[in-house]
Design an enzyme around this catalytic site. Structure first.
Site, PDB file in Angstrom:
ATOM      1  N   SER A 107      -7.181   5.501  -0.130  1.00  0.00           N
ATOM      2  CA  SER A 107      -6.190   4.616   0.474  1.00  0.00           C
ATOM      3  C   SER A 107      -4.879   5.367   0.691  1.00  0.00           C
ATOM      4  O   SER A 107      -4.592   6.346  -0.013  1.00  0.00           O
ATOM      5  CB  SER A 107      -5.923   3.411  -0.432  1.00  0.00           C
ATOM      6  OG  SER A 107      -5.183   3.798  -1.584  1.00  0.00           O
ATOM      7  N   ASP A 108      -4.097   4.898   1.644  1.00  0.00           N
ATOM      8  CA  ASP A 108      -2.704   5.318   1.674  1.00  0.00           C
ATOM      9  C   ASP A 108      -2.031   4.699   0.456  1.00  0.00           C
ATOM     10  O   ASP A 108      -2.547   3.756  -0.154  1.00  0.00           O
ATOM     11  CB  ASP A 108      -2.027   4.870   2.972  1.00  0.00           C
ATOM     12  CG  ASP A 108      -0.849   5.758   3.348  1.00  0.00           C
ATOM     13  OD1 ASP A 108      -0.299   6.440   2.452  1.00  0.00           O
ATOM     14  OD2 ASP A 108      -0.458   5.775   4.524  1.00  0.00           O
ATOM     15  N   TRP A 109      -0.874   5.226   0.095  1.00  0.00           N
ATOM     16  CA  TRP A 109      -0.248   4.840  -1.179  1.00  0.00           C
ATOM     17  C   TRP A 109       0.158   3.368  -1.157  1.00  0.00           C
ATOM     18  O   TRP A 109       0.888   2.935  -0.273  1.00  0.00           O
ATOM     19  CB  TRP A 109       0.927   5.765  -1.452  1.00  0.00           C
ATOM     20  CG  TRP A 109       0.530   6.969  -2.267  1.00  0.00           C
ATOM     21  CD1 TRP A 109       1.113   7.392  -3.420  1.00  0.00           C
ATOM     22  CD2 TRP A 109      -0.551   7.885  -2.025  1.00  0.00           C
ATOM     23  NE1 TRP A 109       0.458   8.510  -3.910  1.00  0.00           N
ATOM     24  CE2 TRP A 109      -0.568   8.827  -3.073  1.00  0.00           C
ATOM     25  CE3 TRP A 109      -1.534   7.995  -1.035  1.00  0.00           C
ATOM     26  CZ2 TRP A 109      -1.509   9.851  -3.154  1.00  0.00           C
ATOM     27  CZ3 TRP A 109      -2.475   9.010  -1.104  1.00  0.00           C
ATOM     28  CH2 TRP A 109      -2.452   9.928  -2.161  1.00  0.00           C
ATOM     29  N   GLY A 149      -1.879   1.077  -0.466  1.00  0.00           N
ATOM     30  CA  GLY A 149      -2.535   0.520   0.716  1.00  0.00           C
ATOM     31  C   GLY A 149      -3.849  -0.182   0.452  1.00  0.00           C
ATOM     32  O   GLY A 149      -4.447  -0.715   1.388  1.00  0.00           O
TER      33      GLY A 149
END
Length: 703
Positions: free
Chosen positions: A227-229, A231
């Site tokens: 995931s993006d941070w 996210g």
């Protein structure tokens, strides 16, 4: 059979449920160097695993790393071999800093010219994007460092990026937005980062149709999806949708420490309030820990099959094994970093685009130069956000020009410094109260006295926010006009994240777009201005008036309405839009002048995907020409672009010589995606166009 084939299954047998969970969400790095950190499992000798920010250099805590030019500058070279070299260099620097994965490259298409993160991306065209994604990923992975292409997929704006839903056709996804990611997978990327946004109603962290069905099953991707941070938006949906690793996955207490907040009764509300103050482009930092205890509970309840958790862990362990993490990974490539500095300068110089030149460039060695504008006083390392790198040194534009000329060089700001927007949305200027107020009259006196006036201008771009306008911020347009009024030989150096408006372009003698040149800013700019290298960069994006872009038509297309953004232009992004609209941009995709002169002699079809193009350098100086091939499809199908970029080559052509180069044509230009049939070859006779840009065609033939 490799060690990875035998050891990973054995480890999976030994791991407890809680240990498996520990391997699929991030923790706080005790060394403070990694953007993302997995602590490993000591009892099974599973090592720590560190992920460092990219894509323009290795961001590892306070460690210095080569600050390469912006990714858009790299693609402006139209030379993917340089991307391969940069990937290798970044891989070696990551290893030397004890980092195992690099969070890059950014391969999102430049759909919106205002996007605050365009400097991290490559192009408005999927073929060019794919070519650079393929090579930089290959370079990183060749050094046993896990490449992490991002942000999968359709993350084409920063406005409301963590909440907006993208309404986009399957065909546009396939033909425009996915090819760069597919090329990265084919090149061996070991990881893929999901975007914050939703696509067609599903957050990308939960998006099974794209993450599992397309990425993993259709493309055969065997790495892990991260995931993006902050996210990961759910536990069950994300795990079953195909997400393998949650980042950062830290506790609320660790989050408070990260944001420098004090403990309070309403900690979660406090953290959320801090985030909201940063702007609507920021994710919710309380959205964390989805793959910690909640995942263990979901597996025990049967909502997430343990086989899915095993697959998540297996994918991560395989990449650790493949990159040598279970062995001795100690390495120190710092002795090679002097060559990385040279590469950074080469990329910056080769990526500079000569937009206009009325016999003002190249400069003579002994030219008396007035260097105007506060932007000249600092090296333009990059934009704001997670791509920021601490370089070992930096060379301001003015210093590079001053050192290069044997004539007199004077420097004057003329106007106040532009406020650079920070990652957190606040304006911030480097100007201090102790510095004298800039004097426009002083700058004009210097420009009038010198043989050539070089005005350096810049925009202000950052992750987390889009630009409000394509106009240059502050009084920079005024400065250029005023200088041009007193100096017939005014050269403007533009340092921007992407397209900007140039309302004074008819008033100046030359314009050079240098993007964000990185740590070697001054030396690279001077090399181009004085002709030490040929001006060989080309535009990977179209430059047009703000209102001419398809995303400027309504709020529905950008930045969105009621939480949705509609990709109404469908396939017609960038030059494809200007073709079908019969509206010429100011400077077209592929445009760029040269210090040499070229004649396109012939084009010969070798086979259906290969052509040979012969070019002669008719000047008395060596040069480098970017040969570009476009195809026009057969028939008058209104839903296809007028022409599509199909292939290219950056070829060195010595003075007075003729060179024949082979250009491979991309399959993408000869096929279309049908919702019911999938990929379909387009039958019929194509017209092949060869030239210097999308609007400067020199030769045509049939395919």
């Amino acid at each position: 059979m490799s060690t990875a084939d035998t050891e990973v299954p054995e480890l999976l047998q030994e791991l407890t449920l809680e240990e498996k969970s520990q391997l699929v969400h991030g923790a706080v790095d005790p060394t403070g160097t990694a953007t993302g950190y997995l602590p490993g499992i000591e009892r099974l000798d599973i090592p720590e695993f560190r992920l460092a920010d990219g894509p323009m250099g290795v961001r590892a805590g306070d460690a210095e790393s080569t600050a390469f030019p912006a990714s858009i500058a790299l693609s402006a070279t139209f030379d993917p071999e340089l991307a391969r070299e940069q990937g290798v260099a970044m891989g070696r620097e990551a290893t030397a800093r004890n980092q195992d994965a690099v969070l890059g490259p950014g391969v999102n298409l430049i759909r919106v010219p205002h996007c605050g993160r365009n400097f991290e991306y490559y192009s408005e065209d999927p073929v060019l994007t794919a070519a650079f994604a393929r090579e930089i990923v290959g370079g990183l992975e060749s050094e046993d460092v896990v490449a992490t292409p991002k942000h999968f997929v359709a993350n084409n704006q920063e406005s409301s990026r963590a909440s907006v839903n993208v309404d986009v056709s399957e065909r546009a996804l396939r033909e425009c937005y996915l090819p760069g990611f597919k090329a990265a997978v084919d090149a061996g990327a070991g990881s893929m980062m999901t975007a914050y946004n939703s696509v067609n109603g599903e957050f990308m962290s939960d998006n099974r149709p794209l993450v599992t069905d397309v990425l993993k099953e259709e493309w055969g991707f065997d790495g892990y999806v991260v995931s993006d941070w902050f996210g990961a938006t759910s536990t069950v949906g994300a795990a079953n949708g195909g997400l393998d690793l949650e980042m950062p996955g830290i506790s609320l207490e660790e989050m408070r420490e990260m944001f420098g907040m004090e403990t309070g009764d309403d900690d979660e509300d406090q953290v959320l309030a801090e985030s909201e103050e940063m702007g609507d482009g920021m994710p919710d930092p309380t959205n964390t820990g989805q793959f910690a205890d909640p995942l263990v509970d979901a597996v025990r309840s049967g909502e997430v099959p343990e086989s899915r958790l095993d697959d998540m862990v297996r994918r991560i362990l395989r990449q650790m094994e493949r990159s040598g993490e279970f062995g001795d990974t100690s390495d120190d490539s710092r002795s090679e970093e002097s060559t990385h500095q040279t590469l950074a300068k080469t990329v910056a110089a080769r990526g500079a685009v000569l937009l206009k030149n009325h016999d003002a460039l190249p400069l003579e060695d002994d030219t008396d130069v007035a260097i105007i504008g506060p932007a000249a006083q600092e090296a333009r390392i990059g934009g704001g956000g997670s791509s920021e790198v601490e370089p070992p040194h930096e060379i301001p534009t003015a210093d590079g020009i001053r050192d290069r000329t044997t004539g007199e060089a004077t420097v004057a700001d003329g106007i106040e410094q532009v406020e650079q927007v920070s990652f957190f949305g606040d304006g911030e200027s480097e100007t201090t109260e102790s510095q004298p107020e800039p004097s426009l009259d002083e700058a004009l006196d210097a420009a009038e006295t010198a043989e050539v006036a070089v005005v350096v201008v810049e925009d202000a771009a950052t992750e987390g926010a889009d630009r409000d306008t394509l106009q240059l911020p502050g009084r920079q347009d005024e400065l250029v006009r005023e200088v041009a009024s007193v100096s017939d030989d005014t050269v403007v150096v533009v340092q921007s994240s992407g397209p900007v408006e140039l309302p004074w372009r008819d008033d100046v003698a030359a314009i050079v777009e240098t993007w964000y040149p990185g740590q070697s800013d001054g030396d690279a700019v001077a090399a181009v201005l004085f002709g030490d290298v040929d001006a060989s960069g080309r535009l990977p994006v179209s430059f047009a008036q703000e209102e001419a872009y398809p995303t400027s038509g309504s709020a529905a297309t950008f930045p969105g309405e009621d939480g949705e953004v509609h990709y109404e232009e469908d396939l017609f992004v960038g030059y494809k839009h200007f073709d079908v609209a019969d509206d010429d941009p100011i400077y077209s995709f592929g445009h760029g002048l040269s210090y040499a002169d070229y004649t396109y002699e012939s084009v010969a079809v070798v086979d259906e995907r290969t052509v040979e193009i012969t070019v002669e350098n008719t000047s008395q100086r060596d040069g480098r020409e970017v040969v570009q091939a476009y195809v026009r499809p057969p028939g008058t199908d209104d839903d296809r672009p007028v022409r599509e970029f199909a292939g290219f080559d950056s070829v060195r052509v010595p003075a007075g010589e003729t060179v024949t180069t082979t250009v491979d044509l991309a399959d993408l230009a000869f096929s279309r995606y049908d919702d019911s049939e999938g990929w379909v070859d387009v039958d019929g006779q194509f017209e092949l166009e060869v030239g210097r840009s999308a609007q400067d065609i020199r030769l045509t033939t049939s395919l």
